[in-house]
Write an enzyme that holds these catalytic residues in place. Structure first.
Site, PDB file in Angstrom:
ATOM      1  N   LYS A   1       0.844  -1.200   0.000  1.00 51.00           N
ATOM      2  CA  LYS A   1       0.000   0.000   0.000  1.00 51.00           C
ATOM      3  C   LYS A   1       0.883   1.256   0.000  1.00 51.00           C
ATOM      4  O   LYS A   1       0.627   2.211  -0.738  1.00 51.00           O
ATOM      5  CB  LYS A   1      -0.935  -0.005   1.226  1.00 51.00           C
ATOM      6  CG  LYS A   1      -2.070  -1.012   1.091  1.00 51.00           C
ATOM      7  CD  LYS A   1      -2.816  -1.240   2.395  1.00 51.00           C
ATOM      8  CE  LYS A   1      -3.825  -2.371   2.212  1.00 51.00           C
ATOM      9  NZ  LYS A   1      -4.534  -2.718   3.460  1.00 51.00           N
TER      10      LYS A   1
ATOM     11  N   GLN B   1      -4.427  -1.396   9.606  1.00 55.70           N
ATOM     12  CA  GLN B   1      -4.366  -2.731   9.010  1.00 55.70           C
ATOM     13  C   GLN B   1      -4.989  -3.758   9.964  1.00 55.70           C
ATOM     14  O   GLN B   1      -4.602  -3.843  11.125  1.00 55.70           O
ATOM     15  CB  GLN B   1      -2.899  -3.090   8.698  1.00 55.70           C
ATOM     16  CG  GLN B   1      -2.719  -4.398   7.960  1.00 55.70           C
ATOM     17  CD  GLN B   1      -3.346  -4.392   6.560  1.00 55.70           C
ATOM     18  OE1 GLN B   1      -3.228  -3.429   5.815  1.00 55.70           O
ATOM     19  NE2 GLN B   1      -4.020  -5.480   6.224  1.00 55.70           N
TER      20      GLN B   1
ATOM     21  N   ASP C   1     -10.741   3.277   4.141  1.00 56.17           N
ATOM     22  CA  ASP C   1     -11.164   1.886   3.968  1.00 56.17           C
ATOM     23  C   ASP C   1     -12.691   1.815   3.813  1.00 56.17           C
ATOM     24  O   ASP C   1     -13.216   0.806   3.366  1.00 56.17           O
ATOM     25  CB  ASP C   1     -10.743   1.041   5.191  1.00 56.17           C
ATOM     26  CG  ASP C   1      -9.555   0.139   4.890  1.00 56.17           C
ATOM     27  OD1 ASP C   1      -9.305  -0.130   3.689  1.00 56.17           O
ATOM     28  OD2 ASP C   1      -8.890  -0.306   5.843  1.00 56.17           O
TER      29      ASP C   1
END
Ligand code: NAD
Length: 280
Positions: free
Chosen positions: A48, A92, A115
């Protein structure tokens, strides 16, 4: 049969984002928080951050020990919420079991929740007024668009009902006018249910779960699964070699949903950045 090339779709999206970023005086910033030393999570975070740098974003990788308290993690999120150079915050998952993931996700302000997991952003998707939506389902919609798969009136079956894939996927498809059935581990007679589908989305996390006799001739098959086999190789949830001759289009693993998901994360960060520019 078409193979849906996730790498290509991701590359096109990154090129578009990079050319937009060149026009900005300040780069969009994404902060990724990693807690603990889980190997797969470390790889995801590295990928990422690398993708961020490639399109000209500012990337901040924050690595915390697995012993961090919930309180300390919450204050890290608060610090990033207030940091003006950061437009997107991603924690994460999974987090260590002593931390309530939901509490952490809800602590990220919805404007920086790239997200799309916060209840506010999920709620907006559910009302068909999306702002920032979960990356994997949004990426799958781009993959279906890339093969000009018209979803209105189609029967779609999703295998898996998680908050990050199955459930938001059902909303994306419903918003596009499809009829949606969501299956999970307690679903009865799943084979015959999947057989009714014009579009199958497999997101159960079970290697090679979907066999050729599950799939209708000509169906579009999207494989979300990432499963590590004993020999170290990666496998999807679909038995690709068996299903490919029956499907009209199919996504591979690797090289399918994975790269598109990361490119959509960049797109979501850009959306967050632009929304904050307008607000400031
Ligand atoms: P999860 O474990 O949170 O949820 C799995 C879902 O599948 C549950 O609803 C469960 O009931 C259902 N399920 C499990 N076994 C089943 C079975 N035998 N039959 C029918 N349903 C079953 O998983 P998740 O986070 O949604 O991820 C699913 C898979 O997708 C994993 O392999 C994960 O690694 C992968 N994934 C890939 C990406 C990507 O970018 N490519 C993103 C997210 C998840």
């Amino acid at each position: 049969m078409k193979i849906i090339d996730g790498k290509k779709i991701a590359e096109n999206l990154r090129t578009k984002i990079a050319s937009e970023v060149k026009q900005f005086s300040r780069p969009p910033g994404l902060a990724v928080i990693l807690v603990g030393d889980d190997e797969a999570s470390q790889v995801y975070v590295r990928n990422k951050s690398k993708a961020c740098v490639e399109v000209g974003f500012y990337s901040d990788q924050i690595h915390k020990s697995a012993n961090i308290t919930e309180e300390e993690l919450l204050s890290e999120v608060t610090r990033l919420n207030e940091n003006q150079t950061i437009d997107g915050i991603l924690v994460q998952l999974p987090l260590p079991s002593h931390i309530d993931s939901n509490k952490i996700i809800e602590a990220i302000i919805p404007e920086k929740d790239v997200d799309g997991f916060s209840s506010e952003n999920v709620g907006k998707l559910m009302q068909n007024k999306p702002f920032i939506s979960p990356c994997t389902p949004k990426g799958i919609m781009k993959m279906l668009a890339s093969i000009k798969c018209e979803l209105r009136g189609k029967d779609c079956v999703i295998i898996g009902a998680s908050n990050i894939v199955g459930r938001p996927m059902s909303m994306e498809l419903l918003n596009a006018g499809a009829t949606v059935l969501v299956c999970h581990k307690d679903t009865k007679d799943i084979t015959n249910k999947v057989k009714t589908a014009d579009v199958v989305i497999a997101a159960a996390g079970v290697a090679h779960l979907v066999k050729d006799d599950w799939v209708k001739e000509g169906a579009v098959v999207i494989d979300v699964g990432i499963n590590r086999l004993k020999d170290g190789s990666l496998a999807g949830d679909v038995d690709f070699n068996a299903v490919k001759d029956k499907a009209s289009a199919i996504s591979p693993v690797p090289g399918g949903v994975g790269p598109v998901t990361i490119a959509v994360l960049l797109e979501n960060t850009l959306t967050a950045y632009k929304a904050r520019l307008i607000d400031s």
